[in-house]
Design an enzyme around this catalytic site. Structure first.
Site, PDB file in Angstrom:
ATOM      1  N   ALA A 113     -10.648  -9.849  34.477  1.00  0.00           N
ATOM      2  CA  ALA A 113     -12.048  -9.526  34.206  1.00  0.00           C
ATOM      3  C   ALA A 113     -12.524  -8.348  35.060  1.00  0.00           C
ATOM      4  CB  ALA A 113     -12.917 -10.754  34.470  1.00  0.00           C
ATOM      5  N   LYS A 129      -8.831 -10.716  47.258  1.00  0.00           N
ATOM      6  CA  LYS A 129      -9.183 -11.187  48.607  1.00  0.00           C
ATOM      7  C   LYS A 129      -7.969 -11.368  49.522  1.00  0.00           C
ATOM      8  CE  LYS A 129     -11.770 -14.509  46.535  1.00  0.00           C
ATOM      9  NZ  LYS A 129     -12.351 -13.871  45.357  1.00  0.00           N
ATOM     10  N   LYS A 167     -13.737 -15.945  51.466  1.00  0.00           N
ATOM     11  CA  LYS A 167     -14.812 -14.966  51.671  1.00  0.00           C
ATOM     12  C   LYS A 167     -15.330 -15.027  53.103  1.00  0.00           C
ATOM     13  CE  LYS A 167     -15.902 -15.286  46.770  1.00  0.00           C
ATOM     14  NZ  LYS A 167     -16.680 -16.041  45.760  1.00  0.00           N
ATOM     15  N   ASP A 189     -12.096 -20.835  47.761  1.00  0.00           N
ATOM     16  CA  ASP A 189     -12.619 -19.504  47.432  1.00  0.00           C
ATOM     17  C   ASP A 189     -13.717 -19.089  48.415  1.00  0.00           C
ATOM     18  OD1 ASP A 189     -13.131 -17.203  45.536  1.00  0.00           O
ATOM     19  OD2 ASP A 189     -15.058 -18.226  45.417  1.00  0.00           O
TER      20      ASP A 189
END
Lengths: 320, 320
Positions: free
Chosen positions: B12, B108, B207, B203
């Site tokens: 995406a 990431k 971050k 996730d």
């Protein structure tokens, strides 16, 4: 790299820049208020200059013009915002740009009232002009616009005056009238003795004019000044209007809105627990973006050290 | 100046970068997924590559290695995040830096799992590494840290996973159980078939690890990886806990917190109408700053076009 700063304006913002510059790795080589100055190529003694200012009203024995003529890398223009010709701030910027020096503005006048003139002077100069501190104090408003791309933002709206927001949120929370809350805000030092700049919407309008100038410039559009803004203040909002809004799950905020085509500031109904209903002296800016929906930035929109950090963020950008 | 981008990863985010690059003034000269590539020094036909990808699973007739070897200015690394050695993303970054090219990460892995290795490679290179897109999608999180100065921010906390936040805010608003809301989120495409990465807190933790690395680096401190994070997910929160919180004017959110010393992610009680109680897939990051109190940034923390705008904001920064 350590940059040499000349700071014009010894109010809350200028004073805080002088106090914080070293912590951010920079050196203040000149500092002036409207009638005195202090210049030292090795770095001024900021604490001493500020003490002297509070004691006998002068920051040093030099002339303000000596500061403008000093050998600096960045001129920090933090003199009071003036309307119309934006003087003497505008001429200070011009003097720096003519010498190919950078300019960082905390003074809204030059970017709100003479944006085109300032940009022309910047084009002819090796120096750049940055002005994060003119919109929303510590909040990263203009840097977000620059990073996201002003051509991809259609609207910036939000609460851009902490005094007006304090008054409105107290009126709504306590059911008190405008005059009562204003007097309280003056006692607390949140509102000035003459609060008209804040409660009439002028201050928020200047910030929106600056935002509109940046959004419009990216599209080759018109340049705005305060005269182009439609502005309504908060003085005539009856407490009953706030009560009615609350019953409906909403509240009233002084909302400024900037698009590439228009600047408006006025009281608006907003959802009581929505993003725009910040309380106290908090500010918020909400961007309508082309590919990422809404982005919100909120925080302290005013204050000496807060606004000084925005000045120093601009200095850091120039330094990259 | 128009920059030449090589985009690795055709999910995406990578696909959206290919679609939007021209609008932001840049040219995609190479595009690859894990098994195919397309290279054209004059600019690839992005629409055609994406159509072909959805039709027969290949973006073009070239090899992915041809894209890595192409003549580009910026490598956009948008392959899926992998843990541990962060491969193949890390090697892609290395290949670009060794050729003195810039790297913009949406992946990431390299910044969460191999931060020190990546910074060392960057030091030896004329290229820079930027990674705004790795934290909070479209939100200007890392750019705000960079502008404000990471050494002057003590804590970054917030809601950093839209799927977990959607589930928690639906559970609280509708009084429904975890499994029910998760199934609903999967039907809506908000949660993946295997949602563990989101609901386990992994996730959000990645971050926070990235944020902690940036905050710590400014103080010469430790480097973090996922193993250093204390992580609790949302699976075991009973609906009754949310009901109790609501009665008390609070709610539960999956809050990540990064300081220069520590990374934690877990369910926390927050005020129901406070800044951290964003709803749906909305994300927020709240910074504790040294001189400006709290700064908040909120918006869409994920999504292809949204995250692509963060990639393109980094490209714009490199271009200044």
């Amino acid at each position: 790299m350590s940059l040499r700063l000349a700071v014009l304006g010894a109010g809350a913002v200028g004073g805080s820049v002088v106090e914080l510059a070293a912590e951010y790795g920079h050196r203040v080589v000149g500092f002036a208020d409207s009638s005195s100055g202090v210049v030292d190529a090795g770095g001024i003694d900021g604490e001493r200059a500020l003490e002297r200012k509070s004691r006998d009203g002068a920051v040093g024995d030099d002339d303000p013009d000596d500061v403008l003529a000093a050998d600096y890398d960045v001129l920090v223009e933090a003199t009071p915002t003036t309307l119309g010709d934006a003087e003497p701030g505008f001429s200070h910027c011009l003097a720096a740009l003519e010498r190919d020096r950078h300019v960082v503005l905390a003074n809204k006048g030059p970017v709100a009232e003479r944006y085109a003139d300032l940009r022309r002077a910047e084009e002819d100069s090796a120096g750049d002009v940055l002005f994060e501190a003119t919109v929303g104090g510590a909040m990263p408003v203009l840097s977000t616009v620059a990073d996201y791309g002003p051509g991809h933002i259609s609207t910036a709206r939000g609460v851009l005056n902490g005094t007006a927001n304090f008054v409105l949120s107290r009126m709504a929370a306590e059911g008190l009238g405008y005059e009562h809350v204003l007097a309280e805000a003056q006692d607390l030092g949140v509102a000035e003795a003459d609060p008209s700049f804040d409660v009439d919407g002028t201050d928020a309008a200047l910030k929106c004019v600056i935002l509109a100038n940046v959004l419009s410039e990216a599209r080759g559009g018109d340049v705005f000044s305060l005269d182009d803004a439609e502005v309504t203040g908060i003085k005539d909002i009856p407490g009953s209007a706030l009560d009615l809004a609350t019953e409906d799950g909403r509240t009233i905020r002084l909302i400024g809105e900037a698009t590439p085509k228009r600047v408006r500031v006025g009281p608006r109904l907003v959802p009581q627990h929505g993003a725009l209903a910040v309380t106290g002296t908090q500010n918020i800016v909400q961007f309508e973006t082309e590919h990422a929906g809404q982005l919100n930035v909120s925080g302290r929109g005013a204050g000496g050290p807060e606004t000084a950090t925005a000045v120093l963020a601009d200095v850091a950008r120039l330094n990259r």
